[in-house]
Design an enzyme around this catalytic site. Sequence first.
Site, PDB file in Angstrom:
ATOM      1  N   HIS A  78       0.845  -1.207   0.000  1.00  0.00           N
ATOM      2  CA  HIS A  78       0.000   0.000   0.000  1.00  0.00           C
ATOM      3  C   HIS A  78       0.878   1.254   0.000  1.00  0.00           C
ATOM      4  O   HIS A  78       0.679   2.161  -0.811  1.00  0.00           O
ATOM      5  CB  HIS A  78      -0.932  -0.013   1.216  1.00  0.00           C
ATOM      6  CG  HIS A  78      -1.598   1.301   1.506  1.00  0.00           C
ATOM      7  ND1 HIS A  78      -2.636   1.782   0.748  1.00  0.00           N
ATOM      8  CD2 HIS A  78      -1.354   2.244   2.442  1.00  0.00           C
ATOM      9  CE1 HIS A  78      -3.013   2.965   1.212  1.00  0.00           C
ATOM     10  NE2 HIS A  78      -2.247   3.281   2.253  1.00  0.00           N
ATOM     11  N   ASP A 107       6.555  21.480 -26.573  1.00  0.00           N
ATOM     12  CA  ASP A 107       6.550  20.132 -25.990  1.00  0.00           C
ATOM     13  C   ASP A 107       7.583  20.134 -24.874  1.00  0.00           C
ATOM     14  O   ASP A 107       8.165  21.180 -24.567  1.00  0.00           O
ATOM     15  CB  ASP A 107       6.900  19.070 -27.051  1.00  0.00           C
ATOM     16  CG  ASP A 107       6.360  17.694 -26.662  1.00  0.00           C
ATOM     17  OD1 ASP A 107       6.646  17.247 -25.532  1.00  0.00           O
ATOM     18  OD2 ASP A 107       5.635  17.076 -27.461  1.00  0.00           O
ATOM     19  N   TRP A 143       7.138   0.048   3.838  1.00  0.00           N
ATOM     20  CA  TRP A 143       7.688   0.735   2.644  1.00  0.00           C
ATOM     21  C   TRP A 143       9.057   1.328   2.939  1.00  0.00           C
ATOM     22  O   TRP A 143       9.805   1.658   2.034  1.00  0.00           O
ATOM     23  CB  TRP A 143       6.721   1.811   2.136  1.00  0.00           C
ATOM     24  CG  TRP A 143       6.840   3.148   2.806  1.00  0.00           C
ATOM     25  CD1 TRP A 143       6.278   3.509   3.989  1.00  0.00           C
ATOM     26  CD2 TRP A 143       7.560   4.294   2.324  1.00  0.00           C
ATOM     27  NE1 TRP A 143       6.609   4.810   4.282  1.00  0.00           N
ATOM     28  CE2 TRP A 143       7.387   5.323   3.276  1.00  0.00           C
ATOM     29  CE3 TRP A 143       8.326   4.577   1.194  1.00  0.00           C
ATOM     30  CZ2 TRP A 143       7.967   6.587   3.142  1.00  0.00           C
ATOM     31  CZ3 TRP A 143       8.896   5.834   1.062  1.00  0.00           C
ATOM     32  CH2 TRP A 143       8.714   6.824   2.033  1.00  0.00           C
ATOM     33  N   SER A 171      13.276   6.147 -13.994  1.00  0.00           N
ATOM     34  CA  SER A 171      12.172   6.896 -14.589  1.00  0.00           C
ATOM     35  C   SER A 171      12.052   8.289 -13.972  1.00  0.00           C
ATOM     36  O   SER A 171      11.918   9.287 -14.681  1.00  0.00           O
ATOM     37  CB  SER A 171      10.878   6.102 -14.398  1.00  0.00           C
ATOM     38  OG  SER A 171       9.766   6.940 -14.466  1.00  0.00           O
ATOM     39  N   SER A 172      12.125   8.356 -12.624  1.00  0.00           N
ATOM     40  CA  SER A 172      11.979   9.649 -11.945  1.00  0.00           C
ATOM     41  C   SER A 172      13.098  10.604 -12.317  1.00  0.00           C
ATOM     42  O   SER A 172      12.865  11.793 -12.524  1.00  0.00           O
ATOM     43  CB  SER A 172      12.011   9.463 -10.432  1.00  0.00           C
ATOM     44  OG  SER A 172      10.837   8.873 -10.008  1.00  0.00           O
ATOM     45  N   HIS A 255      13.221  11.976   3.418  1.00  0.00           N
ATOM     46  CA  HIS A 255      12.603  13.243   3.792  1.00  0.00           C
ATOM     47  C   HIS A 255      12.418  14.184   2.610  1.00  0.00           C
ATOM     48  O   HIS A 255      11.319  14.676   2.399  1.00  0.00           O
ATOM     49  CB  HIS A 255      13.246  13.920   5.000  1.00  0.00           C
ATOM     50  CG  HIS A 255      12.243  14.863   5.574  1.00  0.00           C
ATOM     51  ND1 HIS A 255      11.192  14.443   6.344  1.00  0.00           N
ATOM     52  CD2 HIS A 255      12.022  16.168   5.345  1.00  0.00           C
ATOM     53  CE1 HIS A 255      10.403  15.455   6.589  1.00  0.00           C
ATOM     54  NE2 HIS A 255      10.869  16.521   5.989  1.00  0.00           N
ATOM     55  N   GLU A 257      11.959  13.215  -0.240  1.00  0.00           N
ATOM     56  CA  GLU A 257      10.888  12.545  -0.977  1.00  0.00           C
ATOM     57  C   GLU A 257       9.500  13.032  -0.541  1.00  0.00           C
ATOM     58  O   GLU A 257       8.625  13.244  -1.365  1.00  0.00           O
ATOM     59  CB  GLU A 257      11.000  11.025  -0.778  1.00  0.00           C
ATOM     60  CG  GLU A 257       9.784  10.208  -1.200  1.00  0.00           C
ATOM     61  CD  GLU A 257       9.567  10.162  -2.701  1.00  0.00           C
ATOM     62  OE1 GLU A 257      10.508  10.474  -3.461  1.00  0.00           O
ATOM     63  OE2 GLU A 257       8.440   9.823  -3.114  1.00  0.00           O
ATOM     64  N   TYR A 259       8.767  15.891   0.471  1.00  0.00           N
ATOM     65  CA  TYR A 259       8.546  17.225  -0.107  1.00  0.00           C
ATOM     66  C   TYR A 259       8.357  17.153  -1.605  1.00  0.00           C
ATOM     67  O   TYR A 259       7.668  17.994  -2.190  1.00  0.00           O
ATOM     68  CB  TYR A 259       9.676  18.181   0.285  1.00  0.00           C
ATOM     69  CG  TYR A 259       9.645  18.466   1.771  1.00  0.00           C
ATOM     70  CD1 TYR A 259       8.429  18.478   2.448  1.00  0.00           C
ATOM     71  CD2 TYR A 259      10.780  18.706   2.505  1.00  0.00           C
ATOM     72  CE1 TYR A 259       8.354  18.710   3.801  1.00  0.00           C
ATOM     73  CE2 TYR A 259      10.716  18.940   3.876  1.00  0.00           C
ATOM     74  CZ  TYR A 259       9.512  18.937   4.514  1.00  0.00           C
ATOM     75  OH  TYR A 259       9.437  19.163   5.850  1.00  0.00           O
ATOM     76  N   SER A 270      -1.600  27.329  -5.310  1.00  0.00           N
ATOM     77  CA  SER A 270      -1.283  28.736  -5.578  1.00  0.00           C
ATOM     78  C   SER A 270      -1.857  29.211  -6.912  1.00  0.00           C
ATOM     79  O   SER A 270      -1.849  30.407  -7.202  1.00  0.00           O
ATOM     80  CB  SER A 270       0.225  28.954  -5.575  1.00  0.00           C
ATOM     81  OG  SER A 270       0.763  28.529  -4.341  1.00  0.00           O
ATOM     82  N   HIS A 304      15.013  13.211  12.036  1.00  0.00           N
ATOM     83  CA  HIS A 304      13.832  13.309  12.911  1.00  0.00           C
ATOM     84  C   HIS A 304      12.909  12.101  12.740  1.00  0.00           C
ATOM     85  O   HIS A 304      11.988  11.926  13.520  1.00  0.00           O
ATOM     86  CB  HIS A 304      13.071  14.635  12.718  1.00  0.00           C
ATOM     87  CG  HIS A 304      12.400  14.790  11.400  1.00  0.00           C
ATOM     88  ND1 HIS A 304      12.349  15.978  10.733  1.00  0.00           N
ATOM     89  CD2 HIS A 304      11.722  13.916  10.620  1.00  0.00           C
ATOM     90  CE1 HIS A 304      11.680  15.829   9.601  1.00  0.00           C
ATOM     91  NE2 HIS A 304      11.300  14.586   9.512  1.00  0.00           N
ATOM     92  N   HIS A 305      13.174  11.286  11.726  1.00  0.00           N
ATOM     93  CA  HIS A 305      12.449  10.015  11.611  1.00  0.00           C
ATOM     94  C   HIS A 305      13.080   8.962  12.514  1.00  0.00           C
ATOM     95  O   HIS A 305      12.606   7.829  12.577  1.00  0.00           O
ATOM     96  CB  HIS A 305      12.479   9.510  10.167  1.00  0.00           C
ATOM     97  CG  HIS A 305      11.805  10.433   9.197  1.00  0.00           C
ATOM     98  ND1 HIS A 305      10.467  10.330   8.899  1.00  0.00           N
ATOM     99  CD2 HIS A 305      12.269  11.493   8.489  1.00  0.00           C
ATOM    100  CE1 HIS A 305      10.142  11.282   8.023  1.00  0.00           C
ATOM    101  NE2 HIS A 305      11.215  12.006   7.766  1.00  0.00           N
ATOM    102  N   THR A 330       6.742  27.072   5.781  1.00  0.00           N
ATOM    103  CA  THR A 330       5.442  26.455   5.523  1.00  0.00           C
ATOM    104  C   THR A 330       4.327  27.374   6.010  1.00  0.00           C
ATOM    105  O   THR A 330       3.306  27.537   5.343  1.00  0.00           O
ATOM    106  CB  THR A 330       5.347  25.080   6.222  1.00  0.00           C
ATOM    107  OG1 THR A 330       6.558  24.375   5.989  1.00  0.00           O
ATOM    108  CG2 THR A 330       4.182  24.285   5.701  1.00  0.00           C
ATOM    109  N   LYS A 333       3.597  30.147   3.598  1.00  0.00           N
ATOM    110  CA  LYS A 333       2.754  29.737   2.470  1.00  0.00           C
ATOM    111  C   LYS A 333       1.284  29.785   2.853  1.00  0.00           C
ATOM    112  O   LYS A 333       0.449  30.331   2.128  1.00  0.00           O
ATOM    113  CB  LYS A 333       3.121  28.320   2.031  1.00  0.00           C
ATOM    114  CG  LYS A 333       4.444  28.276   1.327  1.00  0.00           C
ATOM    115  CD  LYS A 333       4.633  26.949   0.647  1.00  0.00           C
ATOM    116  CE  LYS A 333       5.613  27.088  -0.492  1.00  0.00           C
ATOM    117  NZ  LYS A 333       5.070  27.771  -1.654  1.00  0.00           N
ATOM    118  N   ARG A 452       1.860   1.486  15.163  1.00  0.00           N
ATOM    119  CA  ARG A 452       1.469   1.293  13.772  1.00  0.00           C
ATOM    120  C   ARG A 452       1.903  -0.082  13.294  1.00  0.00           C
ATOM    121  O   ARG A 452       2.663  -0.770  13.975  1.00  0.00           O
ATOM    122  CB  ARG A 452       2.084   2.397  12.907  1.00  0.00           C
ATOM    123  CG  ARG A 452       3.584   2.376  12.854  1.00  0.00           C
ATOM    124  CD  ARG A 452       4.146   3.612  12.205  1.00  0.00           C
ATOM    125  NE  ARG A 452       4.067   3.546  10.759  1.00  0.00           N
ATOM    126  CZ  ARG A 452       4.895   4.189   9.918  1.00  0.00           C
ATOM    127  NH1 ARG A 452       5.844   4.959  10.412  1.00  0.00           N
ATOM    128  NH2 ARG A 452       4.777   4.078   8.627  1.00  0.00           N
TER     129      ARG A 452
END
Lengths: 528, 376
Positions: A78, A107, A143, A171-172, A255, A257, A259, A270, A304-305, A330, A333, A452
């Site tokens: 998932h 293009d 994951w 690909s990315s 991290h 990722e 963002y 925006s 921080h993870h 943040t 924004k 979790r």
Amino acid sequence: MSTAADSLTDHHHHGPAKGIRRWLFTTNHKDIGTMYLVLSLSSLLIGGLMAFVIRMELFEPGLQFVDPNFFNQMTTMHGLIMVFGAVMPAFVGLANWMVPLMVGAPDMALPRINNWSFWLLPFAFTMLISTLFMEGGAPNFGWTFYAPLSTDYAPPSTTFFIFSVHLMGVSSIMGAVNVIATIVNMRAPGMTYMKMPLFVWTWLITAFLLILVMPVLAGAVTMLLMDRHFGTSFFNAAGGGDPVMFQHIFWFFGHPEVYIMILPAFGIVSHIVPTFARKPLFGYTSMVYATASIAILSFVVWAHHMFTVGLPLVGELFFMFATMLIAVPTGVKVFNWVATMFRGSMTFETPMLFALAFIILFTIGGFSGLMLAIAPADFQYHDTYFVVAHFHYVLVPGAVFSIFAAVYFWLPKWSGRMYSETLGKWHFWLSVIGVNLTFFPMHFSGLAGMPRRIPDYALQFADFNMISSVGAFVFGFSQLLLIWVVVRCVRGKGEPATEQVWEQAEGLEWTIPSPAPYHTFEEAPKVS
Amino acid sequence: MPAMWRVLTGCLLLLMAGPGFAELQWNMPEGVTEVSRDVHQLHMVIFYICVAIGVVVFSVMIWSIVHHRKSKGAKAAHFHENTTVEIIWTAIPFLILIGMAIPATSTLKAMYDTSESDIDIQVTGYQWKWRYQYLDEGVDFFSNLSTSWDSIENKTEKGEHYLLEVDNPVVVPIKKKIRFLFTANDVIHSWWVPDLAIKKDAIPGFINEAWTVIDTPGIYRGQCTELCGKNHGYMPVVLYAVAQDTYDKWVASQLKAQEEAKSIKEMSYEELYALGEQVYTNNCASCHMPTGTGMPGVFPALHGSDYITNKDPTDQINIILKGKPGTAMAAFGDQLSLSEIAAVATYERNAWGDQKEQSVTPAQVHTIKTQAALSN
């Protein structure tokens, strides 16, 4: 600017090829964007089905439907499918469609690489999903695939998982290179950097994040592969390695990722808020700087993870302070969006509703993020449902709602038809009720002590879990409405859309006809 | 906007979850140590700050949504920047953050001071149980989930402490500084007791530390919080905090029981089989399954394998003693007593009909264990 539309009539012989060849060999940014979006929607459904299995099992205490090992496969798949298959391809699809239209380019800069970076993905995901049917089952280590659970203790299919992550990474990176090349080289004359639409800005920054961190992920999975098959001990303490190093490498990717999955959302919101508030975006310059600051900070907050892995005190303090700092840009924004609405002249079509829900619910996710940044408190929150609530708030009513908002906002431009506002509103209200019913109670179950990634739980968590499950079913099934809305437009039902589509829409993409012709801006428009 | 109402009611519910409603279990527990109370307070303070910011920001937003709508004839203003305002709303959050960081830093420093402990307990995570070794006292035991599989599979009623109960709880005296040393035997686990505000990862090859001084006697429950494989949800922590004299008596009785377990006993087939069934359920069944058939591709089957179809139990005893490095098969030589190893070997040989009433004796296990020690 208007000359672009007129010149199109001469070029009908450049139309799309017929049948399957159109899609296999296309180098057209619109076709490729569409394919990315279709892939994303399919992943959303498959990943959603897995969430359905998870929420069914957690509806009541005890084991009802699946065994714990399969449950772990579900949570792992998932997460992987939603992150790499649903959210990321959706933003790449939107970038493919909209970046050339917004900068006035005919293009993407590298159309063939564009084709390849898309066509790697169906194979990567087929391979990833095929692991579910292999002996030993799919990856079951979450994951985040922490070693050594993902090395010595993982099922054989992990090797296929590693290869599919490699493909996604290739690909990315190619997609990101393409976005950067397009934005840097192909802007219409007169479009300086500080005149670029914010979606383009946020994607430019996101693309740099992708180029910087996807190789780190590739390195992590390669080391995993070496540890599994070639006798190395990168992450094995018994061989002189370090399982915590895996987490440092993973989150150095991980991290930024997160963002990558939210900066384009900031861009979308925006665009939508000023359009429906009929008032220019407040603080354009500070929006650009805030986005850049968030991106730079994202590289110095990864641990921080990992507050509970036993970092030294100074390390904890550094990562706590750095993480708290992210709240400043943040906050800027959010304040800017609110200031844009203030004294505007607002209407509430579906894209605006999703954008407003995004602002409120993403901010709630931001608040819990700030709480999680406080290391001593994080010891209590870490790896509980409080964290699950936090990241789902920023990813579902955050990233996913922004994607929904974008689809409703630009669907008339893509399909030439207005979507059904009634269906859109139903989709919005069911989604917003479902999402809050699912994820808000998770704050409570987490604070009360529910870890979790468990298939079964103590009795005091039963009520909250039942509510979450009911909410998840509401949210899940209401996505069928989205499919209905999109299919109606694609099949040509609904009012024909005008060029501008929305009363106050501004930007080059609203100067071309709806639906957008197969080729646009063959002659560059002029931006004053 | 109903979305906002829901959020507001949610926040109100959370507010009520302060002191008065703590027993309803929807907020972080205050806990039973000075540190846990500090952490709880920190949590509440940040939470209230977030609520206050949320109320201000969302109020402006709701105000605009209600009043500045086109249907009410609102005409859009044209302003789109204001440097002063932007500096203010960058600076104020920054100051609030500094206000949050100060108490957080001092609490964190206190949590890291593990010096001068009275009791040192090494906590080792195993798939899927905890081992507690009292370094000075010599007490050493494993703590397994004691909830029955029948109640997990909904065949029997679930008890009050469903999934939060163990066979051997860890016992500590109150008002003494206890230092925990965390490590793991296989994958990463994480030891968490919310009432102590301790959550620390147990990592193979590394030692992490944490400490606590518990004020009030009681039973405190927690769980493993790092995904550690199939039965991650089934490795709870139960900690008894007791008065010093109760603790002393407990230590004495533990030591006596450990001494007894070392002896080589004479046991009948029935005794071995019965004990073996218990040991198998606690230690082996989660991977090799109660039927001995394992899980294809993940955990190998025992039923029909060479280890137990062979009349000579040497290989079987060896693998139980030493495990299989690089796989999930742990070494049980230090985890189980001679009788328990003999019993589980007996049970495995006979439970699924691979052998007929063949006993493995504690004496046999003792011999093989001694040989194994010599050959190393």
